[in-house]
Design a protein around this motif. Structure first.
Motif, short mmCIF file in Angstrom:
data_model
loop_
_atom_site.label_atom_id
_atom_site.label_comp_id
_atom_site.label_asym_id
_atom_site.label_seq_id
_atom_site.Cartn_x
_atom_site.Cartn_y
_atom_site.Cartn_z
N LEU A 18 0.83 -1.05 -0.15
CA LEU A 18 0.07 0.15 0.13
C LEU A 18 0.90 1.19 -0.07
CD1 LEU A 18 -2.60 -1.26 2.51
CD2 LEU A 18 -2.98 -0.92 0.19
N LEU A 19 2.04 1.04 0.58
CA LEU A 19 2.92 2.38 0.57
C LEU A 19 3.49 2.60 -0.58
CD1 LEU A 19 4.24 4.57 2.29
CD2 LEU A 19 6.25 2.74 2.87
N GLY A 20 3.76 1.50 -1.22
CA GLY A 20 4.37 1.48 -2.57
C GLY A 20 3.23 2.14 -3.72
N ILE A 21 1.98 1.72 -3.47
CA ILE A 21 0.96 2.36 -4.44
C ILE A 21 0.82 3.77 -4.15
CG2 ILE A 21 -1.66 2.27 -4.48
CD1 ILE A 21 -1.67 -0.59 -3.95
N LEU A 22 0.93 4.34 -2.77
CA LEU A 22 0.68 5.73 -2.62
C LEU A 22 1.93 6.51 -3.30
CD1 LEU A 22 -0.71 7.88 -1.14
CD2 LEU A 22 0.64 7.39 0.81
N SER A 25 1.61 6.53 -6.84
CA SER A 25 0.62 7.45 -7.36
C SER A 25 1.02 8.84 -7.24
CB SER A 25 -0.67 7.35 -6.50
OG SER A 25 -1.08 5.81 -6.43
N LEU A 26 1.71 9.26 -6.10
CA LEU A 26 2.28 10.69 -5.94
C LEU A 26 3.11 10.93 -7.30
CD1 LEU A 26 2.91 10.74 -2.19
CD2 LEU A 26 1.36 11.97 -3.42
N VAL A 27 4.05 9.95 -7.58
CA VAL A 27 4.88 10.34 -8.66
C VAL A 27 4.23 10.61 -9.91
CG1 VAL A 27 6.82 9.31 -10.34
CG2 VAL A 27 7.11 8.95 -7.66
N ILE A 28 3.24 9.58 -10.21
CA ILE A 28 2.44 9.55 -11.34
C ILE A 28 1.77 10.91 -11.32
CG2 ILE A 28 0.24 8.96 -12.49
CD1 ILE A 28 1.36 5.95 -11.41
N ALA A 29 1.16 11.60 -10.08
CA ALA A 29 0.06 12.82 -10.23
C ALA A 29 1.19 14.05 -10.63
CB ALA A 29 -0.31 12.92 -8.74
N ALA A 30 2.32 14.17 -9.96
CA ALA A 30 3.49 15.02 -10.11
C ALA A 30 3.79 15.34 -11.43
CB ALA A 30 4.54 14.72 -9.25
N LEU A 31 4.06 14.07 -12.03
CA LEU A 31 4.67 14.12 -13.41
C LEU A 31 3.45 14.35 -14.25
CD1 LEU A 31 7.06 11.23 -13.41
CD2 LEU A 31 7.49 13.66 -13.51
N TRP A 32 2.24 14.14 -14.00
CA TRP A 32 1.00 14.37 -14.91
C TRP A 32 0.93 15.94 -14.83
CZ3 TRP A 32 -2.67 12.43 -17.90
CH2 TRP A 32 -3.96 13.07 -18.06
N GLY A 33 0.99 16.53 -13.86
CA GLY A 33 1.04 18.17 -13.65
C GLY A 33 2.26 18.69 -14.23
N ALA A 34 3.43 17.97 -14.10
CA ALA A 34 4.72 18.80 -14.77
C ALA A 34 4.71 18.73 -16.12
CB ALA A 34 5.90 17.80 -14.08
N LEU A 165 3.64 3.93 -13.40
CA LEU A 165 2.26 3.44 -13.52
C LEU A 165 2.28 1.85 -13.53
CD1 LEU A 165 -0.88 3.97 -14.07
CD2 LEU A 165 -0.11 4.15 -16.64
N THR A 166 3.24 1.35 -14.31
CA THR A 166 3.38 -0.04 -14.13
C THR A 166 3.59 -0.71 -12.74
OG1 THR A 166 4.35 0.17 -16.50
CG2 THR A 166 4.70 -1.91 -15.09
N ILE A 167 4.34 -0.14 -12.06
CA ILE A 167 4.59 -0.45 -10.66
C ILE A 167 3.31 -0.23 -9.83
CG2 ILE A 167 5.71 0.02 -8.61
CD1 ILE A 167 8.32 0.71 -10.14
N ASN A 168 2.68 0.78 -10.14
CA ASN A 168 1.51 1.05 -9.15
C ASN A 168 0.31 0.03 -9.78
OD1 ASN A 168 -1.35 2.52 -9.39
ND2 ASN A 168 -0.19 3.39 -7.90
N LEU A 169 0.25 -0.47 -10.96
CA LEU A 169 -0.88 -1.35 -11.32
C LEU A 169 -0.32 -2.60 -10.82
CD1 LEU A 169 -1.35 -0.27 -15.09
CD2 LEU A 169 -2.92 0.32 -13.10
N LEU A 234 -5.38 12.37 -6.97
CA LEU A 234 -4.15 12.80 -6.85
C LEU A 234 -3.72 13.62 -8.15
CD1 LEU A 234 -1.86 10.04 -4.96
CD2 LEU A 234 -2.67 12.36 -4.08
N LYS A 235 -3.86 12.94 -9.09
CA LYS A 235 -3.60 13.82 -10.46
C LYS A 235 -4.37 15.03 -10.41
CE LYS A 235 -3.67 11.11 -14.24
NZ LYS A 235 -3.92 10.02 -15.10
N MET A 236 -5.75 14.77 -10.10
CA MET A 236 -6.62 16.05 -10.14
C MET A 236 -6.17 17.21 -9.03
SD MET A 236 -10.71 15.93 -10.06
CE MET A 236 -10.89 15.03 -8.49
#
Length: 680
Positions: A18-22, A25-34, A165-169, A234-236
């Motif tokens: 669950l920590l890995g998922i969080l 997800s934070l990395v995905i969200a940050a790079l989505w906004g970047a 995203l792959t790690i997250n999924l 998080l992306k939103m």
């Protein structure tokens, strides 16, 4: 929702995942906004033929000049305010005082706006001063090299985002599948302990449907919650935070439609949950119908009722189709509503932002939107971030639908897990030595929850080493008596005792370890003959299995008439055996258990004479110094019993030997003659 929270508690056991998922997800969200943020340097720097170092230098110089101009402006406004306040003190006329007070208020507002603008400019200058050394060191010179640099950063950021995203999924799938694996084990464990009448009322099809179809919906719900419901918000949030840094007041204005979206989604979620539960109930009915048709295929074919079964199946499928279409309708409404409201939000942003840029205004409808007029790059970035936030919002509508299905499915699964059981373990079980001295039924009454009274005051004593037969018409309570002895249920009145100790005071495992049961319907598992005989006696070795098979007269046909002997596979994918062969394997299984009590429930009612004779020979040997209880109507089997108990209307009508009852009991005589007629 309470049941689904219990499912999530199972997920929480995998904390590192669950920590890995969080984190992913934070990395995905940050790079989505970047990635969306690269829009601003493209518009404001590259497409104007500039590069990042020059752009920062120009902006920093402009900011310093602007700060000085704003300082001078503030001094002038403060001087003007002092003058107006002095004039207001000396003014005599009321109209003049009112006019001056209005000017004072206007000047005060202008001073506040100027201070706000100066603060924003200073912060911008500070940020540019902090970033200038880094940009001078890393950013290339020239417009096209800057474009290449931005594109490389964009592609690199996307690559890192896809790895995250792959790690997250994979982590989400690991947690979801692990959770439902535990849930399936928990459900199956409880199903094996359910009362027998539960299987009779609901059927194994209903239990199977919940274990397969409903748990699959729960798996989707858990993966949705841990995946999209963490990742997409998080992306939103990153996009909305970026939009707030551009102009938070404008963002607050366009978010005015969000309460309406929440209201619509709340009502649709309830409708989706109800519709999903009804669809799952229809699927359970469909499983039951298929179970009936396939299990009774001989009857279906022999009575030429294929058309009738097709009509039943069509009716069930159409009912499930209607339920599924209702779920699909609510799903479509949720998705359409969220997309429409999201587009409305972006449309409001375009109108408000376009007005501010075109007219170079800082106020909208008399409300200050920004400290200084927005430029084209800022507004385009604001639009891009809002669109970037609307994509996760649109996906969340699908998430919401899957989550509601998962919640409805978890309620159905936990209905079984939480089902109360009538047969409970004693707090302090009593231990009895083996073998027992006697079995006593003392004033036993019993009634099934959805049926009439079956047993009405049964009094019967069976001594150890005695073989007793139970005979009577259908529905008189013979099998119910066996069920109470095995403690598949407890009597409503009276007691079943071993050596004057009620069996509800014995540990259930200890009680059933003393008993071996052979039913009329032989159950063989999809496994080898050896493992079918060993079933229930896992510690037995191959020699013990062969010895039990020989005792049951099964060794000869196993070695000579099966392709692989004791390793021959049985079950759906294995060889077919005759009814007598199957009964002898079941008997060998019971013999291997070395029970104190052997129960035969119509075990010889549907086999040939040769098999019956072999089974009788096996029983004569095995039942020495053991208690035997037989439910049968065959005269040849009744003659083996030391005593015969005649049951009628839930009571013991008579007890005696086979010959005594033939001579003295006309009802017993009629039952035996009926059996002889059937045999003839």
């Amino acid at each position: 929702m309470k049941s689904f929270r219990r499912v999530l508690r199972l997920s929480l056991r995998r904390r590192m995942s669950l920590l890995g998922i969080l984190l992913s997800s934070l990395v995905i969200a940050a790079l989505w906004g970047a990635n969306i943020g690269t829009l601003y340097p493209m518009v404001e720097v590259v497409f104007k033929g500039d590069d990042l170092p020059s752009y920062v230098d120009e902006r920093l110089a402009e900011a310093r000049v602007t700060v000085e101009e704003q300082r001078v402006e503030l001094i002038q406004l403060n001087d003007e305010l002092d003058e107006l306040q002095q004039r207001a003190k000396t003014a005599i006329d009321a109209d003049t005082k009112a006019s001056l007070q209005q000017k004072i208020n206007t000047t005060t507002f202008e001073i506040s706006s100027a201070e706000l603008a100066q603060t924003a400019t200073k912060k911008s200058a500070e940020w540019l001063s902090w970033a200038q050394p880094w940009i001078d060191q890393s950013a290339p010179r020239g417009a096209f090299p800057t474009l290449v640099f931005i594109v490389v950063m964009l592609v690199g950021g996307t690559a890192i985002k896809l790895v995250a995203l792959t790690i997250n999924l994979m982590l989400v799938q690991y947690v979801a599948e692990g959770t439902v694996m535990e849930l399936r084990e928990k459900y199956f464990r409880k199903s094996l302990h359910l009362d027998l009448d539960h299987f009779g009322q609901n059927g194994s099809a209903n239990l199977t449907s919940r274990l397969t179809n409903d748990v699959a919906h729960i798996a989707v719900g858990v993966s949705t919650l841990l995946g999209r419901l963490i990742r997409e918000p998080l992306k939103m949030a990153v996009c909305l935070f970026g939009a707030a840094t551009v102009c938070w007041r404008l963002l607050f204005l366009v978010m005015i439609v969000s309460p309406l979206m929440a209201f619509v989604m709340q009502h649709l979620s309830r409708a989706i949950r109800r519709a999903s539960r009804r669809a799952m109930e229809e699927m359970s009915s469909l499983y039951g119908m298929l179970n009936d048709a396939f299990g009774g295929i001989h009857v279906v074919k022999s009575f030429n009722t294929q058309a009738y079964e097709r009509a039943r199946f069509r009716a069930r499928v159409q009912a499930y189709f209607r339920r599924s279409m209702k779920v699909a309708l609510y799903n479509t409404l949720a998705r359409s509503s969220s997309e429409l409201l999201g587009l409305t939000m972006v449309g409001l942003a375009i109108l408000a932002g376009g007005y501010l840029v075109i007219n170079q205004q800082t106020h909208l409808l008399g409300i200050r939107m920004s400290a200084r007029p927005l430029d084209v790059g800022q507004v385009l970035l604001f639009f891009g971030l809002l669109i970037g936030a609307s994509d996760p919002a649109r996906k969340l509508s699908d998430v919401w639908t899957s989550l509601q299905r998962g919640i409805a499915a978890s309620n159905r699964v936990y209905e079984i897990i939480d089902e109360p059981i009538r047969v409970t373990e004693p707090t302090n079980p009593v231990h009895l030595d083996r073998p027992h001295r006697s079995i006593e039924f003392k004033g036993v009454h019993f009634q099934y929850p959805s049926g009439p009274m079956v047993l009405r005051g049964i009094d019967l004593t069976i001594q150890h080493g005695e073989t007793i037969a139970l005979i009577g018409p259908n529905g008189c309570g013979k099998s119910t008596l066996i069920n109470l002895l095995c403690r598949f249920d407890d009597p409503h009145q009276g007691e079943v005792c071993f050596d004057d100790v009620a069996i509800n005071r014995l540990a259930t495992r200890d009680l059933r370890r003393r008993i071996a049961l052979v039913n009329q319907r032989t159950v063989l598992f999809d496994d080898t003959i050896e493992n079918n005989i060993r079933y229930g006696s896992p510690s037995a070795d191959a020699h013990d299995v062969v010895r039990a098979a020989k005792l049951a007269f099964a060794d000869d046909f196993i070695r000579r008439k099966t392709p692989d002997g004791y390793q021959t596979m049985l079950g759906s994918g294995g060889v077919r055996l005759s009814g007598g062969q199957m009964q002898r394997i079941a008997l060998a299984r019971a013999f291997l258990r070395e029970p104190d009590i052997l129960i035969l429930d119509e075990a010889t009612s549907q086999i040939d004479i040769e098999s019956e004779q072999l089974i009788h020979r096996a029983l004569e040997t095995f039942l020495e110094n053991r208690t035997g209880i037989m439910i049968t109507h065959r005269a040849s089997t009744l003659a083996m019993a030391d005593r015969v108990a005649v049951l009628d209307l839930g009571q013991v009508a008579d007890v005696g030997t086979h010959h005594q009852l033939l001579a003295s009991n006309s009802f017993y005589r009629s039952l035996c003659h009926s059996d002889l007629t059937d045999a003839a």
